[in-house]
Design a protein around this motif. Structure first.
Motif, PDB file in Angstrom:
ATOM      1  N   VAL A   1       0.308  11.012   1.225  1.00  0.00           N
ATOM      2  CA  VAL A   1      -0.101   9.629   1.469  1.00  0.00           C
ATOM      3  C   VAL A   1       0.079   9.336   2.952  1.00  0.00           C
ATOM      4  CG1 VAL A   1       0.450   8.803  -0.846  1.00  0.00           C
ATOM      5  CG2 VAL A   1       2.212   8.734   0.937  1.00  0.00           C
ATOM      6  N   TYR A   2      -0.673   8.367   3.435  1.00  0.00           N
ATOM      7  CA  TYR A   2      -0.521   7.941   4.822  1.00  0.00           C
ATOM      8  C   TYR A   2      -0.500   6.425   4.876  1.00  0.00           C
ATOM      9  CZ  TYR A   2      -5.434   6.499   5.179  1.00  0.00           C
ATOM     10  OH  TYR A   2      -6.636   5.853   5.003  1.00  0.00           O
ATOM     11  N   ILE A   3       0.024   5.879   5.980  1.00  0.00           N
ATOM     12  CA  ILE A   3       0.092   4.435   6.161  1.00  0.00           C
ATOM     13  C   ILE A   3      -1.049   4.006   7.078  1.00  0.00           C
ATOM     14  CG2 ILE A   3       1.442   2.527   7.129  1.00  0.00           C
ATOM     15  CD1 ILE A   3       3.277   5.580   5.943  1.00  0.00           C
ATOM     16  N   PRO A   4      -1.999   3.227   6.593  1.00  0.00           N
ATOM     17  CA  PRO A   4      -3.099   2.772   7.447  1.00  0.00           C
ATOM     18  C   PRO A   4      -2.564   1.943   8.623  1.00  0.00           C
ATOM     19  CG  PRO A   4      -3.612   2.392   5.140  1.00  0.00           C
ATOM     20  CD  PRO A   4      -2.163   2.767   5.200  1.00  0.00           C
ATOM     21  N   GLN A   5      -3.116   2.147   9.798  1.00  0.00           N
ATOM     22  CA  GLN A   5      -2.743   1.382  10.987  1.00  0.00           C
ATOM     23  C   GLN A   5      -3.938   0.530  11.418  1.00  0.00           C
ATOM     24  OE1 GLN A   5       0.482   4.611  12.848  1.00  0.00           O
ATOM     25  NE2 GLN A   5      -1.157   3.804  14.134  1.00  0.00           N
ATOM     26  N   HIS A   6      -3.634  -0.578  12.085  1.00  0.00           N
ATOM     27  CA  HIS A   6      -4.689  -1.520  12.473  1.00  0.00           C
ATOM     28  C   HIS A   6      -4.658  -1.829  13.963  1.00  0.00           C
ATOM     29  CE1 HIS A   6      -5.239  -2.071   8.146  1.00  0.00           C
ATOM     30  NE2 HIS A   6      -3.931  -2.141   8.076  1.00  0.00           N
ATOM     31  N   GLY A   7      -3.960  -1.000  14.719  1.00  0.00           N
ATOM     32  CA  GLY A   7      -3.933  -1.113  16.170  1.00  0.00           C
ATOM     33  C   GLY A   7      -3.965   0.271  16.768  1.00  0.00           C
ATOM     34  N   GLN A   8      -4.197   0.365  18.063  1.00  0.00           N
ATOM     35  CA  GLN A   8      -4.378   1.671  18.689  1.00  0.00           C
ATOM     36  C   GLN A   8      -3.351   1.950  19.779  1.00  0.00           C
ATOM     37  OE1 GLN A   8      -8.591   1.350  19.784  1.00  0.00           O
ATOM     38  NE2 GLN A   8      -9.108   2.647  18.025  1.00  0.00           N
ATOM     39  N   GLY A   9      -2.140   1.440  19.590  1.00  0.00           N
ATOM     40  CA  GLY A   9      -1.108   1.647  20.595  1.00  0.00           C
ATOM     41  C   GLY A   9      -0.171   2.796  20.301  1.00  0.00           C
ATOM     42  N   THR A  10      -0.246   3.382  19.095  1.00  0.00           N
ATOM     43  CA  THR A  10       0.625   4.502  18.734  1.00  0.00           C
ATOM     44  C   THR A  10      -0.096   5.427  17.772  1.00  0.00           C
ATOM     45  OG1 THR A  10       2.799   5.106  17.804  1.00  0.00           O
ATOM     46  CG2 THR A  10       1.679   3.227  16.810  1.00  0.00           C
ATOM     47  N   ALA A  11       0.205   6.712  17.869  1.00  0.00           N
ATOM     48  CA  ALA A  11      -0.465   7.702  17.025  1.00  0.00           C
ATOM     49  C   ALA A  11       0.127   7.772  15.627  1.00  0.00           C
ATOM     50  CB  ALA A  11      -0.403   9.083  17.675  1.00  0.00           C
ATOM     51  N   SER A  12       1.398   7.372  15.501  1.00  0.00           N
ATOM     52  CA  SER A  12       2.055   7.432  14.195  1.00  0.00           C
ATOM     53  C   SER A  12       3.297   6.560  14.233  1.00  0.00           C
ATOM     54  CB  SER A  12       2.433   8.868  13.827  1.00  0.00           C
ATOM     55  OG  SER A  12       3.369   9.383  14.764  1.00  0.00           O
TER      56      SER A  12
ATOM     57  N   THR B   1       8.651   5.908   6.012  1.00  0.00           N
ATOM     58  CA  THR B   1       9.262   6.099   4.696  1.00  0.00           C
ATOM     59  C   THR B   1       9.542   4.759   4.029  1.00  0.00           C
ATOM     60  OG1 THR B   1      10.288   8.157   5.448  1.00  0.00           O
ATOM     61  CG2 THR B   1      11.177   7.152   3.461  1.00  0.00           C
ATOM     62  N   SER B   2      10.034   3.802   4.790  1.00  0.00           N
ATOM     63  CA  SER B   2      10.339   2.482   4.234  1.00  0.00           C
ATOM     64  C   SER B   2       9.084   1.826   3.661  1.00  0.00           C
ATOM     65  CB  SER B   2      10.952   1.582   5.316  1.00  0.00           C
ATOM     66  OG  SER B   2      12.178   2.105   5.766  1.00  0.00           O
ATOM     67  N   ILE B   3       7.978   1.953   4.373  1.00  0.00           N
ATOM     68  CA  ILE B   3       6.718   1.376   3.878  1.00  0.00           C
ATOM     69  C   ILE B   3       6.293   2.053   2.585  1.00  0.00           C
ATOM     70  CG2 ILE B   3       4.259   1.104   4.382  1.00  0.00           C
ATOM     71  CD1 ILE B   3       5.055   0.793   7.348  1.00  0.00           C
ATOM     72  N   ALA B   4       6.397   3.384   2.548  1.00  0.00           N
ATOM     73  CA  ALA B   4       6.016   4.122   1.346  1.00  0.00           C
ATOM     74  C   ALA B   4       6.914   3.750   0.170  1.00  0.00           C
ATOM     75  CB  ALA B   4       6.080   5.627   1.611  1.00  0.00           C
ATOM     76  N   LEU B   5       8.203   3.633   0.423  1.00  0.00           N
ATOM     77  CA  LEU B   5       9.141   3.281  -0.647  1.00  0.00           C
ATOM     78  C   LEU B   5       8.863   1.877  -1.178  1.00  0.00           C
ATOM     79  CD1 LEU B   5      12.528   4.627   0.809  1.00  0.00           C
ATOM     80  CD2 LEU B   5      11.039   5.724  -0.883  1.00  0.00           C
ATOM     81  N   HIS B   6       8.530   0.967  -0.284  1.00  0.00           N
ATOM     82  CA  HIS B   6       8.225  -0.407  -0.704  1.00  0.00           C
ATOM     83  C   HIS B   6       7.003  -0.440  -1.606  1.00  0.00           C
ATOM     84  CE1 HIS B   6       6.678  -4.658   0.238  1.00  0.00           C
ATOM     85  NE2 HIS B   6       7.719  -4.785  -0.557  1.00  0.00           N
ATOM     86  N   HIS B   7       5.976   0.303  -1.234  1.00  0.00           N
ATOM     87  CA  HIS B   7       4.765   0.336  -2.063  1.00  0.00           C
ATOM     88  C   HIS B   7       5.039   0.984  -3.417  1.00  0.00           C
ATOM     89  CE1 HIS B   7       1.536  -1.383   0.320  1.00  0.00           C
ATOM     90  NE2 HIS B   7       2.035  -0.788   1.395  1.00  0.00           N
ATOM     91  N   PHE B   8       5.865   2.037  -3.424  1.00  0.00           N
ATOM     92  CA  PHE B   8       6.185   2.670  -4.706  1.00  0.00           C
ATOM     93  C   PHE B   8       6.962   1.722  -5.595  1.00  0.00           C
ATOM     94  CE2 PHE B   8       8.620   5.164  -7.704  1.00  0.00           C
ATOM     95  CZ  PHE B   8       7.683   6.072  -8.178  1.00  0.00           C
ATOM     96  N   ALA B   9       7.911   0.983  -5.009  1.00  0.00           N
ATOM     97  CA  ALA B   9       8.716   0.037  -5.792  1.00  0.00           C
ATOM     98  C   ALA B   9       7.838  -1.038  -6.421  1.00  0.00           C
ATOM     99  CB  ALA B   9       9.786  -0.594  -4.902  1.00  0.00           C
ATOM    100  N   ILE B  10       6.844  -1.506  -5.672  1.00  0.00           N
ATOM    101  CA  ILE B  10       5.906  -2.504  -6.213  1.00  0.00           C
ATOM    102  C   ILE B  10       5.101  -1.897  -7.350  1.00  0.00           C
ATOM    103  CG2 ILE B  10       3.851  -3.882  -5.690  1.00  0.00           C
ATOM    104  CD1 ILE B  10       4.964  -4.217  -2.837  1.00  0.00           C
ATOM    105  N   TRP B  11       4.579  -0.687  -7.120  1.00  0.00           N
ATOM    106  CA  TRP B  11       3.779  -0.020  -8.163  1.00  0.00           C
ATOM    107  C   TRP B  11       4.609   0.243  -9.414  1.00  0.00           C
ATOM    108  CZ3 TRP B  11       4.725   4.760 -10.362  1.00  0.00           C
ATOM    109  CH2 TRP B  11       3.752   5.223 -11.258  1.00  0.00           C
ATOM    110  N   ALA B  12       5.856   0.671  -9.223  1.00  0.00           N
ATOM    111  CA  ALA B  12       6.718   1.009 -10.361  1.00  0.00           C
ATOM    112  C   ALA B  12       7.218  -0.232 -11.094  1.00  0.00           C
ATOM    113  CB  ALA B  12       7.906   1.840  -9.880  1.00  0.00           C
ATOM    114  N   GLY B  13       7.093  -1.393 -10.487  1.00  0.00           N
ATOM    115  CA  GLY B  13       7.527  -2.622 -11.141  1.00  0.00           C
ATOM    116  C   GLY B  13       9.029  -2.814 -11.155  1.00  0.00           C
ATOM    117  N   TYR B  14       9.701  -2.303 -10.120  1.00  0.00           N
ATOM    118  CA  TYR B  14      11.157  -2.495 -10.057  1.00  0.00           C
ATOM    119  C   TYR B  14      11.481  -3.985  -9.965  1.00  0.00           C
ATOM    120  CZ  TYR B  14      11.619   2.517  -9.020  1.00  0.00           C
ATOM    121  OH  TYR B  14      11.580   3.886  -9.076  1.00  0.00           O
ATOM    122  N   GLN B  15      12.548  -4.368 -10.633  1.00  0.00           N
ATOM    123  CA  GLN B  15      12.966  -5.766 -10.608  1.00  0.00           C
ATOM    124  C   GLN B  15      13.529  -6.126  -9.236  1.00  0.00           C
ATOM    125  OE1 GLN B  15      15.743  -6.775 -13.687  1.00  0.00           O
ATOM    126  NE2 GLN B  15      16.035  -8.886 -12.985  1.00  0.00           N
TER     127      GLN B  15
END
Length: 240
Positions: free
Chosen positions: A130-141, A148-162
């Protein structure tokens, strides 16, 4: 494998982090902070059981850790014992946007090096990326901890964690569990501790034998030398 603390008891899809080849050791402390915020079941440390808790602000005590000698051992355990898909966080041609939530069950996120990303060996072990979409051109990554924090947040939302409870301007923090090892170290399991004890006993026994033999020979030699000296003295007296 060596584990520290038991994972949370839940029937929800579980989330894991695989930490290997992270150059800046203080990043692990920051990862632990994000891991406990997003209900990660375990952080899997590959190659070393030692880690730096700097940046965790005490949260490292709240997330379980497990130690593995190799990536193969780690991924095999996650797949066979936990039913995880191994998902790399990397910008590859086949990678899917993390905000699309391309998850299907328990997932272990493979993290790469801060500068070079995932190695060829790591990518080979991944089922997908998976990758994190970026919306600016000031950094390559993004920094590995931020990505990792962004990925974990999205997984927590998908998994339905309380969502955790809040009080004032902060989330509530549970009392830390009792520590079973020195800070920044995954302890040995009972079986590994016993094996280490037996190994040390065997080593001590071998060292004793190696030391005892020369002493015995030296003692005998001294006794023989003493007897020869006594006889020489007797013959000298007779000659006199």
């Amino acid at each position: 494998m060596q584990e520290d603390l038991a994972g949370p008891s839940t029937c929800d899809p579980e989330c894991y982090i695989i930490v290997h080849n992270v150059a800046k050791k203080h990043n692990i402390g920051t990862l632990a902070r994000s891991a406990t915020a997003f209900n990660v079941a375990k952080i899997c440390l590959v190659g070393s059981r030692h880690y730096n808790t700097f940046g965790s602000h005490g949260s490292a005590a709240h997330v379980p850790l497990a130690y593995f000698a190799s990536l193969d051992e780690c991924c095999t355990w996650l797949r066979n014992e936990k039913g995880c898909a191994i998902v790399g966080i990397e910008i590859t041609e086949a990678a899917q946007a993390v905000n699309k939530h391309p998850f299907h069950g328990s997932t272990a996120f493979m993290l790469g090096n801060e500068g070079t990303g995932l190695s060829a060996a790591q990518l080979k072990l991944c089922d997908t990326c998976v990758y994190i979409p970026q919306h600016g051109q000031g950094t390559a990554s993004l920094n590995v901890t931020v990505a990792t924090s962004i990925a974990l947040h999205h997984f927590a939302i998908w998994a339905g964690y309380q969502e955790s409870s809040r009080h004032g301007f902060k989330f509530d923090v549970a009392a830390p569990p009792q520590r079973t090892a020195p800070r920044g170290q995954v302890p040995l399991t009972d079986a590994e501790a016993q094996a280490l004890k037996e190994s040390r006993q065997r080593s001590a026994s071998q060292d004793w034998l190696m030391v005892a033999d020369p002493i015995e020979h030296e003692t005998v030699a001294c006794q023989d030398s003493g007897q020869d000296g006594l006889l020489d003295a007797m013959f000298e007296e007779q000659d006199t």
